[in-house]
Structure formats: C-alpha cells, structure tokens
Write a protein that holds these residues in place. Sequence first.
Motif, PDB file in Angstrom:
ATOM      1  N   SER A  35       0.835  -1.210   0.000  1.00 37.52           N
ATOM      2  CA  SER A  35       0.000   0.000   0.000  1.00 37.52           C
ATOM      3  C   SER A  35       0.864   1.252   0.000  1.00 37.52           C
ATOM      4  O   SER A  35       0.551   2.239  -0.689  1.00 37.52           O
ATOM      5  CB  SER A  35      -0.916   0.003   1.221  1.00 37.52           C
ATOM      6  N   TRP A  36       1.957   1.225   0.768  1.00 35.64           N
ATOM      7  CA  TRP A  36       2.866   2.376   0.817  1.00 35.64           C
ATOM      8  C   TRP A  36       3.522   2.595  -0.542  1.00 35.64           C
ATOM      9  O   TRP A  36       3.599   3.729  -1.033  1.00 35.64           O
ATOM     10  CB  TRP A  36       3.920   2.143   1.894  1.00 35.64           C
ATOM     11  N   VAL A  37       3.977   1.501  -1.179  1.00 27.39           N
ATOM     12  CA  VAL A  37       4.614   1.616  -2.485  1.00 27.39           C
ATOM     13  C   VAL A  37       3.613   2.116  -3.519  1.00 27.39           C
ATOM     14  O   VAL A  37       3.942   2.937  -4.387  1.00 27.39           O
ATOM     15  CB  VAL A  37       5.217   0.263  -2.919  1.00 27.39           C
ATOM     16  N   GLU A  38       2.376   1.659  -3.427  1.00 27.48           N
ATOM     17  CA  GLU A  38       1.355   2.108  -4.368  1.00 27.48           C
ATOM     18  C   GLU A  38       1.184   3.627  -4.311  1.00 27.48           C
ATOM     19  O   GLU A  38       1.061   4.293  -5.346  1.00 27.48           O
ATOM     20  CB  GLU A  38       0.022   1.420  -4.076  1.00 27.48           C
ATOM     21  N   LYS A  39       1.182   4.185  -3.110  1.00 25.63           N
ATOM     22  CA  LYS A  39       1.042   5.633  -2.970  1.00 25.63           C
ATOM     23  C   LYS A  39       2.200   6.379  -3.634  1.00 25.63           C
ATOM     24  O   LYS A  39       2.030   7.490  -4.139  1.00 25.63           O
ATOM     25  CB  LYS A  39       0.975   6.007  -1.491  1.00 25.63           C
ATOM     26  N   LYS A  40       3.370   5.765  -3.646  1.00 30.23           N
ATOM     27  CA  LYS A  40       4.553   6.419  -4.208  1.00 30.23           C
ATOM     28  C   LYS A  40       4.625   6.329  -5.728  1.00 30.23           C
ATOM     29  O   LYS A  40       5.134   7.247  -6.383  1.00 30.23           O
ATOM     30  CB  LYS A  40       5.820   5.809  -3.605  1.00 30.23           C
ATOM     31  N   VAL A  41       4.151   5.205  -6.304  1.00 22.54           N
ATOM     32  CA  VAL A  41       4.379   4.989  -7.730  1.00 22.54           C
ATOM     33  C   VAL A  41       3.099   5.006  -8.564  1.00 22.54           C
ATOM     34  O   VAL A  41       3.173   4.936  -9.795  1.00 22.54           O
ATOM     35  CB  VAL A  41       5.115   3.643  -7.970  1.00 22.54           C
ATOM     36  N   TYR A  42       1.940   5.117  -7.927  1.00 26.55           N
ATOM     37  CA  TYR A  42       0.692   4.966  -8.687  1.00 26.55           C
ATOM     38  C   TYR A  42       0.570   5.982  -9.812  1.00 26.55           C
ATOM     39  O   TYR A  42       0.851   7.176  -9.659  1.00 26.55           O
ATOM     40  CB  TYR A  42      -0.533   5.099  -7.778  1.00 26.55           C
ATOM     41  N   SER A  43       0.139   5.472 -10.943  1.00 28.77           N
ATOM     42  CA  SER A  43      -0.271   6.282 -12.083  1.00 28.77           C
ATOM     43  C   SER A  43      -1.215   5.413 -12.904  1.00 28.77           C
ATOM     44  O   SER A  43      -1.114   4.186 -12.893  1.00 28.77           O
ATOM     45  CB  SER A  43       0.931   6.700 -12.936  1.00 28.77           C
TER      46      SER A  43
END
Length: 303
Positions: A35-43
């Motif tokens: 979830s943390w990584v998703e917030k950083k890389v989401y597009s």
Amino acid sequence: MRVSPEGLLLGVALDALFGDPRRGHPVAGFGRVASWVEKKVYSDSRGRGVLYTGLLVGGVVAGGVVVERGVPGEFSRALVTGVVTWAVLGGTSLGREGRLMASALERGDVEAARGRLSHLCARDPEGLGSAELARATVESVAENTSDAAIAPLLWGAVAGVPGLVAYRAVNTLDAMVGYRNARYERFGWAAARLDDVANWVPARVTGLLTVVCSGSGEAWRVLRRDGGNHPSPNAGRCEAAFAGALGVTLGGANSYGGEVERRPGMGDGPAPGVADVRRAVRLSGRVALAAAGVAAAVAWVRR
C-alpha cells in the motif's frame, strides 16, 4: 532452488493446528508495504503497474533466495520451510470461514452471514438472501482451495522458499489491485495477469484432485464441459469440478462494487443450499490434504 518436502509437510501440520498467525502476520505486513509503495508509484498506466508489481515481487523473491541460501543443513532448512509454508497457507482459515458461514445460515442469521462474506470474497453482500449467500460461499471455497492451499504448496515444491513467498506476494497484489475498475484497470493489469500465470497449473491440479477426492465421474464431466465458461482462466476449473462433485449448479449474477457480472452456469444440479456449504468445506479439506501429498512427492523427486 533447494526444496524440503519435510518442511512443506511441517507447514501443513502447523496450519492445521494453528491456522493463520493471529498477530504479526507476514502477509499483512507485505500488504502494508504494498500500500505504501502504491502511494509512491501509482499512475493510471500499465507501465507503472509493471514497475509496482516487479518491485514488490522481485524484492520478495530476492529475500526468499537469501533466506534459503543462508540456511545451513537439511534440518534447519526444513524448519524454515515449515514456518514459511505455515505463513503462506490459508487452508485452515478458509475452512473455518466456510463453517462460520454455514453456522450462520443454518440458524437463519442472514445478517451475520452477510457480515462474514467479505472474509471469503469481494462480492457485495447487500440484499443477498440465504440461497445467494450459500452459492457465494461454495464458489469462494472452491476457488480459494487453489489460492489458499494448492498453489502455494505446488510452488513450494518446485521452487522452495522463494516459490512460496513469490506466489503469496503475487496473489496478495492481485487481491489488492487486480480489479477492472477506473483506478486499477491499467495499473493492476500486471498483477492480475501475473496471478493468472501463477495459478494456471495449480487451478487445473485442483480440478483434477477434486475429481479424485470426490470419486465422482460427474465432477470430471462438468470440469471438462464447463471449466472454461468462467471469465477467469483458472477459477472456472475449480468451481466446475466442485459443482460436479457436489451435484449443484454454480454461476449466475454477482455484484461487485455496484456492477453486476453475469456468469454462465456450471453443473447440472440445483443451486447450492445451506447444507452444501459444509459439504464444500469438507471436500476442500480433502483436496488440500491430497495436494500436500502431491507437493511432498514432487519435492522429494526434485531433491
């Protein structure tokens, strides 16, 4: 990868005795990191989804390789494999949830059953009656027999600890972002397709073991005829075999996030009733036990 058949069987025994770890579950920890990584890389793009999936699955695989290579001796490897297998298996918890749903439906407590449905699937529970809840439970038990038990055991048998943790990472990411909705249609594409690949063989093994464990020629007939009717390339194999083994018909209209999905019927019997929920849970347990034997045999041959 070095594999430990004794470790796989130890993990199955630990799962049977204790179920999922109550606190500090590593899969939950992985979910928080994801979830943390998703917030950083989401597009809203497939490329970012590939990056997201690759980073997380690649990181888990690398960690699994380090753990397996760093464990000296067969005894220590068996212990480590056993603990990791226990962490990634979910067969005992699946059976427990199925029995809880059966108990709620048997006493006529539809509201309680609706409240527990999210423990098994993402289907909208609002407005579902006893019959629809029974069908949802049987279908979820059938599909998740592969996801929770058979697939991790087979991946552990062929790829050891890295295979165990990689499969659970892929399956967890699919559950988090593998949806066909506005947010995840493109971003979750890589996770969903990778999950399809990872489950292709296990789903078919699940279907065959269901036929064997049920001793039902009808299960084989329905598996062959209806296994490809499901929108998922894998779930249909599990559900069709269970439908034939239980003598029921699965499929129909399901609501996910307010959107209705209509699935073709699988099987020739009546719709599943409340009594069929416990039958499905017992069949799932037999299939998982058979898969443990198959996985151990494969691991012994590999070693």
